[in-house]
Design an enzyme around this catalytic site. Structure first.
Site, PDB file in Angstrom:
ATOM      1  N   CYS A  49       0.849  -1.196   0.000  1.00  0.00           N
ATOM      2  CA  CYS A  49       0.000   0.000   0.000  1.00  0.00           C
ATOM      3  C   CYS A  49       0.878   1.236   0.000  1.00  0.00           C
ATOM      4  O   CYS A  49       0.427   2.313  -0.356  1.00  0.00           O
ATOM      5  CB  CYS A  49      -0.972  -0.021   1.164  1.00  0.00           C
ATOM      6  SG  CYS A  49      -0.155  -0.162   2.727  1.00  0.00           S
TER       7      CYS A  49
HETATM    8  C1  UN1 Z   1       1.159  -2.442   3.479  1.00  0.00           C
HETATM    9  O1  UN1 Z   1       1.518  -2.518   2.308  1.00  0.00           O
HETATM   10  O2  UN1 Z   1      -0.038  -2.701   3.797  1.00  0.00           O
HETATM   11  O3  UN1 Z   1       6.025   0.623   5.051  1.00  0.00           O
HETATM   12  C2  UN1 Z   1       2.045  -2.121   4.621  1.00  0.00           C
HETATM   13  C3  UN1 Z   1       6.031  -0.451   4.446  1.00  0.00           C
HETATM   14  C4  UN1 Z   1       5.807  -1.717   5.237  1.00  0.00           C
HETATM   15  C5  UN1 Z   1       4.346  -1.917   5.485  1.00  0.00           C
HETATM   16  C6  UN1 Z   1       3.476  -1.847   4.278  1.00  0.00           C
HETATM   17  N1  UN1 Z   1       6.537  -1.628   6.497  1.00  0.00           N
HETATM   18  O4  UN1 Z   1       6.198  -0.518   3.240  1.00  0.00           O
END
Ligand code: UN1
Length: 519
Positions: free
Chosen positions: A288
């Site tokens: 995300c």
């Molecule tokens: C996600 O993709 O839901 O900051 C979380 C980051 C990771 C977490 C991603 N520590 O990219």
């Protein structure tokens, strides 16, 4: 070797598969079955919520420092099983092994943080406006928490919910992404065994999205669910928000992103290129926090674009157990959705980073591919230069190895473009000018801002979450998530032996309002 995985309610494996059977396959070798998954349905979820409700009072009575010790033991058990769990994650969702190990590390980091919180969970003592009266605040557990998580971080992101929720004295129903059921069951077992959790405190429900939604509705109607935590798409997040709102609840929502990276004229271009490669294409762009659009100043655009094109072309793609930048898509559903995003490419986009687009095959090869491309769900990376503000590619999240690129003339324009899609999860700026960094921080709508770092890779003890289409303002991780899993209770205690009425029976000192200093 394939295993069979079931839901677990009140410490017992659920028999049968009212939601049907699902095959979890290795996306790097789709012929390999990782697990046969017995799916539950809405009734399974509602039953789990009832079990969690029954288990709640005695779990809330366990002293918080003892719950903290349980979290400490879970962290140690996860650490002792780190390689096994990471291997399973790589097999089930195709995340490169080094990243999977990092993901497991994130669970341990989360346990390290919250084991001490059991000895804090501080409330306050507050002075009263009246004599012989004392005010206090307490953090109470919310009650029963339903956690619904995505499969791109099948164990780390769930731990961001489960660990603090349990520590705060809540009981939990966890519904992981069904295509990552084996990884979920492994984490579930580690939490239960490591924590020595009593039956019903943590329950696992494997089910598809629609049955889960119906299960949430049923559990809310039964009065067996007090809080929902959800990580996934903005569209489903909005539905969950509506449902929770009808029950006067505010869910913890961690949704999509269209995360911008601004490259200013003073940026260290080599550094920015390596960050764009990692955050745009690492995890096959399926975080995300993955990079959505690079917004590069026109003075350095040519140099940056040329170098990023070269870096993407040379990036090793393939077998996630090898040293690659990325492996396959998480599963077939994500591959299909990615093909849809590729239809958003238009003639005005200049396609860089690869000679092909779409599925990597013997007929549509990628030079330097690591392993057998035909075995799995591997896609060519796409760097699309010349995206316009009204392109779908610019405005919508695209979960996959695709990055758009556009240019800007002054920082205000860059900030406007960075905010334009209406998400607000993560963001990044590359600059050597402190003023640029602070102006960007103030102007950007994102919940998370990186300076000279990529959009992904947040540390596990800073507030994680977004604004706009990325969430409802809730934050996970660190002390900030405590407000999701506890409710403040205030207490006042009058020991004066009289009825002292607030705002009325108060004494006031008399100021001399006419006093002036001599001229
Ligand atoms: C996600 O993709 O839901 O900051 C979380 C980051 C990771 C977490 C991603 N520590 O990219």
């Amino acid at each position: 070797m394939s295993i069979s995985v079931t839901s677990v309610i009140d410490g017992l494996e659920v028999q049968g598969a009212p939601g049907g059977w699902l095959r979890s396959v290795n996306p790097a070798r789709t012929a390999e079955v990782v697990a046969d998954v017995a799916l539950g349905d809405a009734g399974t979820f509602a039953a789990a919520a009832r079990a969690a409700r029954t288990a709640h009072p005695s779990w809330a009575d366990v002293p918080a420092p003892i719950r903290g010790r349980a979290i400490a033991h879970i962290g140690r058990l996860v650490e002792a099983n780190a390689e096994r769990l990471a291997r399973l994650v790589t097999r089930e969702i195709g995340k490169p092994y080094a990243e999977a190990l990092g993901e497991v590390r994130e669970i341990v980091d989360t346990c390290d943080f919250f084991l001490g919180e059991g000895r804090r969970l501080y409330g306050q003592t507050v002075p009263s406006e009246m004599p012989d009266k004392q005010l206090f605040t307490f953090r109470n557990p919310v009650g029963v928490v339903g956690v619904v998580t995505a499969g791109n971080f099948p164990v780390a992101v769930p731990s961001w919910y489960l660990v603090p929720a349990l520590l705060c004295g809540n009981t939990v129903i966890w519904k992981p992404a069904e295509y990552a059921s084996a990884s979920a069951r492994a984490l579930f077992d580690l939490l239960n065994r490591g924590g020595g959790l009593p039956a019903g405190v943590l329950n696992l429900v494997l089910a598809d999205g629609e049955q889960t939604f119906a299960g949430l509705e049923a559990a809310l109607a039964d009065g067996c669910l007090d809080k929902i935590g959800f990580t996934g798409s903005s569209a489903v997040g909005a539905r969950i928000g509506e449902l929770a709102g009808r029950h006067l609840q505010s869910p913890c929502l961690e949704l999509g992103g269209k995360n911008p990276m601004v490259i200013t004229p003073s940026a260290d271009i080599d550094l920015a290129v390596s960050a764009a490669l990692f955050s745009g294409f690492g995890t096959a762009g399926q975080r995300c926090t993955s990079l959505g659009t690079v917004i590069v100043h026109e003075d350095v655009a040519e140099d940056f674009t040329l170098q990023l094109d070269k870096a993407v072309r040379n990036a090793p793609v393939g077998d996630p157990f090898a040293d690659v930048v990325y492996g396959p898509m998480l599963n077939q559903r994500f591959a299909e959705r990615f093909e849809e995003y590729l239809t958003w490419l238009k003639p005005h986009h200049r396609l860089l980073g690869s000679d092909g687009t779409g599925l990597i095959t013997a007929q549509n090869p990628r030079p330097g591919f690591v392993g057998d491309p035909g075995a799995g769900l591997y896609y060519h990376p796409v760097l699309a230069a010349g995206v316009h503000e009204d392109d779908a590619l610019f405005r919508q999240e695209t979960f996959g190895p695709i990055v758009g690129l556009t240019t800007y003339r002054d920082l205000d324009e860059a900030i406007r473009l960075a905010n334009a899609p209406g998400y607000g999860l993560s963001s990044s700026i590359y600059t050597r000018e402190g003023a640029d960094a602070f102006r960007f921080r103030r102007g950007i709508s994102a919940g998370m801002v990186s300076v000279n770092n990529s959009t992904s890779g947040a540390e596990a003890h800073l507030p994680f979450g977004g604004n706009g289409k990325s969430g409802n303002g809730s934050r996970q991780s660190g002390i900030w998530v405590l407000d999701q899993f506890t409710r403040w209770q205030s207490m006042n205690w009058d020991y004066s032996g009289t009825l002292q009425k607030a705002q009325m029976d108060i004494s006031e000192l008399t100021p001399d309002e006419s006093f002036r200093l001599p001229d």
